[in-house]
Design a protein around this motif. Structure first.
Motif, mmCIF file in Angstrom:
data_model
loop_
_atom_site.group_PDB
_atom_site.id
_atom_site.type_symbol
_atom_site.label_atom_id
_atom_site.label_comp_id
_atom_site.label_asym_id
_atom_site.label_seq_id
_atom_site.Cartn_x
_atom_site.Cartn_y
_atom_site.Cartn_z
ATOM 1 N N THR A 594 1.087 -4.026 8.321
ATOM 2 C CA THR A 594 1.903 -5.290 8.692
ATOM 3 C C THR A 594 3.241 -5.036 9.197
ATOM 4 N N SER A 595 3.766 -3.781 9.022
ATOM 5 C CA SER A 595 5.157 -3.463 9.507
ATOM 6 C C SER A 595 5.388 -2.076 9.293
ATOM 7 N N GLY A 596 6.593 -1.561 10.053
ATOM 8 C CA GLY A 596 7.124 -0.030 9.606
ATOM 9 C C GLY A 596 6.410 0.874 10.840
ATOM 10 N N VAL A 597 6.959 2.087 10.800
ATOM 11 C CA VAL A 597 6.538 3.069 11.460
ATOM 12 C C VAL A 597 6.486 4.338 10.604
ATOM 13 N N LEU A 598 5.262 5.171 11.029
ATOM 14 C CA LEU A 598 5.101 6.447 10.358
ATOM 15 C C LEU A 598 6.267 7.382 10.412
ATOM 16 N N THR A 599 6.947 7.540 9.080
ATOM 17 C CA THR A 599 8.196 8.220 8.999
ATOM 18 C C THR A 599 8.115 9.389 8.066
#
Length: 717
Positions: A594-599
């Motif tokens: 649903t949200s975010g980026v691979l970090t």
């Protein structure tokens, strides 16, 4: 559609040897069987898609009624009244809290309004300053006809008043300009006004050369003194090229080099009443050489004397009367700028508290109440908010109707000999699991509703059952409205409970156990890694991991589904939406990001419920991989929305069936083409055989005739 047999001829220029059409038709009957089966399958698929669409619409309708049922505003119809509607008006929306308020309107909000009058037509020169241009300031931004700020259209100093109006309106900001006729067709005014009230939206303008008109000194006539007829002593000014001056109905336009004051006076001198502009031009030989010429009108109700320098005396044609004064207009007739109103904010007091707003429409002071400040007054107004009629019965009835409609449709579509006396099988009689989510709707609905605020000690919400609200669940799965139970609940304050906001199935879900993370620390020669064993997730629960947030679907997600979602993630910086697309994540796969980026991490493929993550930071002991979880809910409305949403189970099922139907249709077309080729080949083969047989028959007949002739010949010898 089955491929039909050919109607080819059964013989070739003679008696038929074989029936080609009949033979091919019989052979194609066998060949067409797969095509017939495929057509039946497509037809059934279309029925499934149609019925899924019907179920989706019924579920959506239930969601709409449930949303209305759970909305506090549905039960709080409110009525607002004020002591004097010419000072204060108010409207109360459903949900407004009953009460009484003392309101004093100190001042109302207003917009900037300006009028520039004195123009004789819409084609008069506006009088824009040739050096500074015309500028208008709207709020904190100034726009200029010289083309500032960037993107602002430019406008020449020689523009007409109509051009200036269009330029102002073309800015597309909170200002409006209009040209209006004032007294007659020779008198126009430019009106400029803000479209929004308040100091923050104030307007100002500059750059109009306010032309001074000729000096007109009036000696009024008198009806009592016969010898006194009204007169006007006019002293003219010089005109620039193209400027117009309108006096007594005549329009004079300066020539290409302009006109001196004496030239203008000479043009207006010695004119009789009702003399037209064309005859005056001819009589006086007016043109550029004389400073200009008359371009419209006739002298009306006045006559003029001879010129003394730049001065002429006009005399009224109406004897012995105090008539309307002689006036001038046009671009050189004198412009008058008037400030009609300045922008100001509204100032008012409610129950002793002072407020300032930029608009007279105020909706952010009293919850659910929209105020309209009409006029200022020192008298305090009383605003009353009263509760309207109780409409909870109808709202409950609407919910019951939508639910029963869905249940009835569901029973019809899953009908079979074991659960129905009807002879007709439902579309999903042999695959009822397709509509298994209807059971979830029933279960969540039967759990009742929560309302109010959480208990400060236990943290739990108050609950109320369906039956306590007059909704009785029946053995057949439907709901029956119970008038007696509803009346009892209504007397005990049901409207107040519903007005506080209810939520059916609104019980907080539980957190699953955290993923188990086993870390292998990084060193100077190896990157840190983390072996993660995932757990199953509850419906709508979220899990944040490596910068991404995963939300389980309305039916939850198995540990393997969670592991699959978090597997094979790279490169760092890829967004949640990108992974949803590339991995085809949906409610059917257990949920979506649903949200975010691979970090900071990448992941390998899943092995069962486990995934190995590797730090993207080389040769360093980085911060360990951790997880964050939030509980989901079993809210029925959220569940319904998840079913009918774009990525909902129903929507995805319809998409899958539609795609399958399209593939079957394509296969059908391919099969039809192949069968047509087979039919053509069979027809060609049997036609060739028929021709061959005919040729053999003809040869046989010829040989027989030859033998007969030979025999007869020998017998006669």
């Amino acid at each position: 559609m089955a491929v039909s047999s050919s109607s080819a001829s059964t013989s070739s220029a003679g008696a038929a040897s074989i029936d080609v059409a009949s033979i091919v038709a019989q052979l194609m009957t066998v060949e067409n069987k797969p095509l017939d089966a495929l057509a039946a399958k497509i037809s059934q698929q279309q029925v499934v898609i149609s019925d899924l669409g019907t179920i989706k619409s019924k579920v959506s309708a239930l969601g709409d009624m449930l949303k209305a049922f759970q909305n506090p505003a549905s039960y709080n119809s409110a009525v607002a009244s004020t002591t004097d509607s010419t000072i204060l008006q108010a409207n109360a929306a459903n949900g407004a809290i009953p009460g009484s308020y003392n309101v004093t309107v100190g001042s109302t909000a207003s917009a900037s309004k300006f009028t520039i009058s004195g123009y004789s037509s819409m084609t008069d020169l506006a009088g824009i300053n040739s050096v500074a241009g015309f500028s208008i300031t709207v709020g904190s931004t100034t726009y200029n006809t010289l083309g500032t700020p960037a993107g602002t259209p430019s406008l020449a100093a020689s523009a007409t008043i109509g051009d200036l109006r269009n330029w102002i309106n073309g800015l597309g900001v909170n200002v409006n300009a209009s040209l209006v006729q004032t007294t007659d067709s020779s008198h126009y005014a430019l009106m400029i006004q803000g479209t929004q009230t308040g100091v923050a939206n104030a307007l100002s303008y500059a750059g109009l050369d306010m032309v001074s008109g000729p000096s007109i000194v009036i000696t009024s006539g008198s009806a009592d003194v016969p010898t006194i007829t009204e007169s006007a002593s006019v002293t003219f000014n010089a005109l620039t090229a193209g400027q117009t001056l309108v006096i007594g109905g005549l329009t004079f336009t300066a020539g290409t080099s302009g006109a001196t004051a004496d030239q203008v006076a000479a043009a207006f001198a010695g004119i009789a009443n009702e003399e037209t502009y064309t005859s005056i031009n001819t009589d006086k030989g007016l043109g550029d050489a004389s400073g200009g010429a008359f371009t419209a009108g006739s002298l009306s109700a006045w006559s003029s004397g001879s010129a003394t320098g730049a001065n002429i005396v006009f005399t009224s044609d109406i004897s012995n009367s105090n008539v309307d004064n002689l006036v001038s207009s046009g671009s050189a007739g004198g412009l008058t700028a008037t400030t009609v109103s300045t922008a100001q904010d509204a100032a008012f007091t409610i129950n002793g508290t002072d407020f300032v707003r930029s608009s007279n429409a105020v909706g952010d002071v009293i919850d659910g109440v929209a105020l309209n400040l009409v006029s200022s007054s020192g008298t305090t107004q009383v605003l009353n908010i009263a509760r309207g009629a109780d409409n909870s019965k109808q709202t409950i009835a609407n919910l019951i109707s939508a639910y029963n409609d869905l249940v009835s449709t569901y029973k019809s579509m899953t009908a079979n000999p074991s659960n129905s006396s009807a002879n007709k099988l439902g579309t999903f009689a042999n695959s009822p699991t397709v509509l298994s989510f209807i059971g979830d709707i029933k279960s969540k609905l039967s759990s009742g509703a929560t309302y109010g605020s959480p208990d400060p000690v236990t943290g739990k919400l108050s609950t109320i059952s369906l039956s306590a609200m007059g909704m009785d669940l029946q053995l057949d799965g439907t709901i029956k409205f119970n008038d007696a139970a509803y009346a009892l609940a209504s007397n005990k304050g049901l409207q107040s409970i519903l007005s506080a906001g209810v939520k059916i199935g609104g019980v907080t879900g539980t957190l699953s156990s955290n993923p188990r993370v086993t870390t292998t620390q990084g060193t100077a020669s190896s990157n840190e890694s983390a072996s993660v064993a995932f757990s199953s997730m509850s419906p709508n629960e979220t899990l944040s991991f490596a910068g991404l947030t995963f939300k389980a679907g309305s039916s939850g997600a198995s540990a393997a589904q969670v592991a699959s979602a978090f597997s094979s993630l790279s490169p760092a910086g890829t967004t949640a939406d990108s992974f949803n697309s590339s991995k085809s994540l949906s409610a059917l796969t257990g949920g979506t990001f649903t949200s975010g980026v691979l970090t900071g991490w990448s992941s390998a493929g899943a092995i069962g419920t486990s995934v190995v993550f590797t730090s993207t930071t080389s040769n360093a002991d980085v911060a360990d991989l951790t997880s964050t979880q939030t509980a989901g809910t079993t809210d029925l409305l959220a569940f319904i929305n998840s079913q009918v949403g774009t990525n909902g189970v129903l929507s995805l099922e319809i998409l899958a069936k539609t795609t399958a139907s399209s593939n079957l249709t394509k296969h059908q077309a391919d099969l039809q083409a192949r069968l047509l080729t087979i039919q053509n080949n069979l027809t060609a083969q049997y036609s060739a055989l028929n021709a061959l047989l005919y040729q053999l028959s003809s040869t046989s007949t010829a040989l027989s005739s030859a033998f007969t002739a030979l025999t007869n010949s020998q017998s006669s010898n």
